[in-house]
Design an enzyme around this catalytic site. Structure first.
Site, PDB file in Angstrom:
ATOM      1  N   ASP A   7      18.614  12.060  55.062  1.00 19.33           N
ATOM      2  CA  ASP A   7      17.529  12.688  55.797  1.00 19.33           C
ATOM      3  C   ASP A   7      17.034  13.833  54.922  1.00 19.33           C
ATOM      4  O   ASP A   7      17.679  14.210  53.939  1.00 19.33           O
ATOM      5  CB  ASP A   7      18.064  13.194  57.145  1.00 19.33           C
ATOM      6  CG  ASP A   7      17.040  13.990  57.921  1.00 19.33           C
ATOM      7  OD1 ASP A   7      15.899  13.499  58.096  1.00 19.33           O
ATOM      8  OD2 ASP A   7      17.365  15.119  58.336  1.00 19.33           O
ATOM      9  N   ASP A   9      14.599  17.085  56.168  1.00 18.83           N
ATOM     10  CA  ASP A   9      14.550  18.387  56.827  1.00 18.83           C
ATOM     11  C   ASP A   9      15.867  18.700  57.518  1.00 18.83           C
ATOM     12  O   ASP A   9      16.359  17.914  58.328  1.00 18.83           O
ATOM     13  CB  ASP A   9      13.419  18.408  57.872  1.00 18.83           C
ATOM     14  CG  ASP A   9      12.066  18.159  57.253  1.00 18.83           C
ATOM     15  OD1 ASP A   9      11.477  19.106  56.722  1.00 18.83           O
ATOM     16  OD2 ASP A   9      11.604  17.000  57.284  1.00 18.83           O
ATOM     17  N   ASP A 165      21.529  15.481  59.705  1.00 19.10           N
ATOM     18  CA  ASP A 165      21.958  16.733  60.324  1.00 19.10           C
ATOM     19  C   ASP A 165      21.793  16.783  61.829  1.00 19.10           C
ATOM     20  O   ASP A 165      22.176  17.786  62.445  1.00 19.10           O
ATOM     21  CB  ASP A 165      21.147  17.899  59.738  1.00 19.10           C
ATOM     22  CG  ASP A 165      19.694  17.874  60.195  1.00 19.10           C
ATOM     23  OD1 ASP A 165      19.255  18.806  60.897  1.00 19.10           O
ATOM     24  OD2 ASP A 165      18.987  16.901  59.876  1.00 19.10           O
TER      25      ASP A 165
END
Length: 224
Positions: A7, A9, A165
């Site tokens: 991922d 961001d 995250d």
């Protein structure tokens, strides 16, 4: 042969400051009060359309304005998406280590593909990633498993680990069945114990050992 898909961001980069700045420039143009960094940070993770929906809800704006505000936000954000954005500590060194080891690298993010590529280029990382799947690359985005599966197929490796995250990333990994390493210092809104994950880490220096465990080289594999 191994691959790691990231991922973006809240995983490789802390982009919240630039997203926050673009949101508030958008709000200023329509004479609305600015939102705090903490509020905007909590809106990140499901892609730009959902980000705009959450901003509109916070300011009581009518849903009919969504399309215009979406376009306005992207105009501000795309102008320079890496002014305030930073890489998380040790992320670059780990990416370089993986590349040196012959591990194929990919990106699967809900950020639109154009600013994703701009940010990777701004940090000199674009050549490291063999595939980039953004939130608008396919007709669907995470947590639909299709983007992550498309990235994994494009890399074509026997063993693939996904690194993210958030709850969105955890759902996506669970839907694909890929091993998932959860970075705990990003934009997660739920406690770690409530999220599906095969490993968690707070420092990128710990990620190579996790990848070695979740996707061992064929010679490292042991019979049960």
């Amino acid at each position: 042969m191994r691959a790691v898909i990231f991922d973006l961001d809240g995983t490789l980069i802390d982009s919240a400051p630039d997203i926050h700045a673009a949101v508030n420039r958008m709000l200023a143009e329509i004479d609305e009060e600015a939102l705090s960094p903490e509020t905007v940070r909590s809106f990140i993770g499901n892609g730009v359309p959902v980000l705009i929906e959450r901003v509109m809800a916070a300011r009581g704006l009518h849903e009919a304005r969504h399309s215009a505000l979406h376009e306005l936000f992207l105009r501000h954000y795309n102008a320079d998406p890496a002014t305030l954005t930073t890489l998380y500590p040790n992320a670059r060194a780990v990416l370089e280590q993986f590349a040196a080891e012959g591990i194929a690298l990919g990106i699967c993010t809900n950020k639109p593909e154009a600013p994703t590529r701009s940010i990777l280029a701004a940090f000199g990382l674009d050549a490291m990633f063999a595939v980039v799947i953004g939130g608008d690359t396919l007709p669907v985005h995470k947590p639909d498993p299709a983007p992550l599966l498309a990235a994994a197929r494009a890399l074509g490796r026997d063993s693939t680990v996904y690194v993210g995250d958030s709850g969105v990333d955890a759902q996506t990994a669970a839907a694909t069945g890929l091993p998932f390493a959860l970075f705990t210092e990003g934009y997660r809104r739920q406690p770690v114990q409530e999220l599906h994950h095969d490993a968690s880490f707070a420092d990128f220096a710990d990620l190579p050992a996790i990848v070695a465990r979740l996707a061992p080289r064929p010679a490292e594999t042991r019979a049960p």
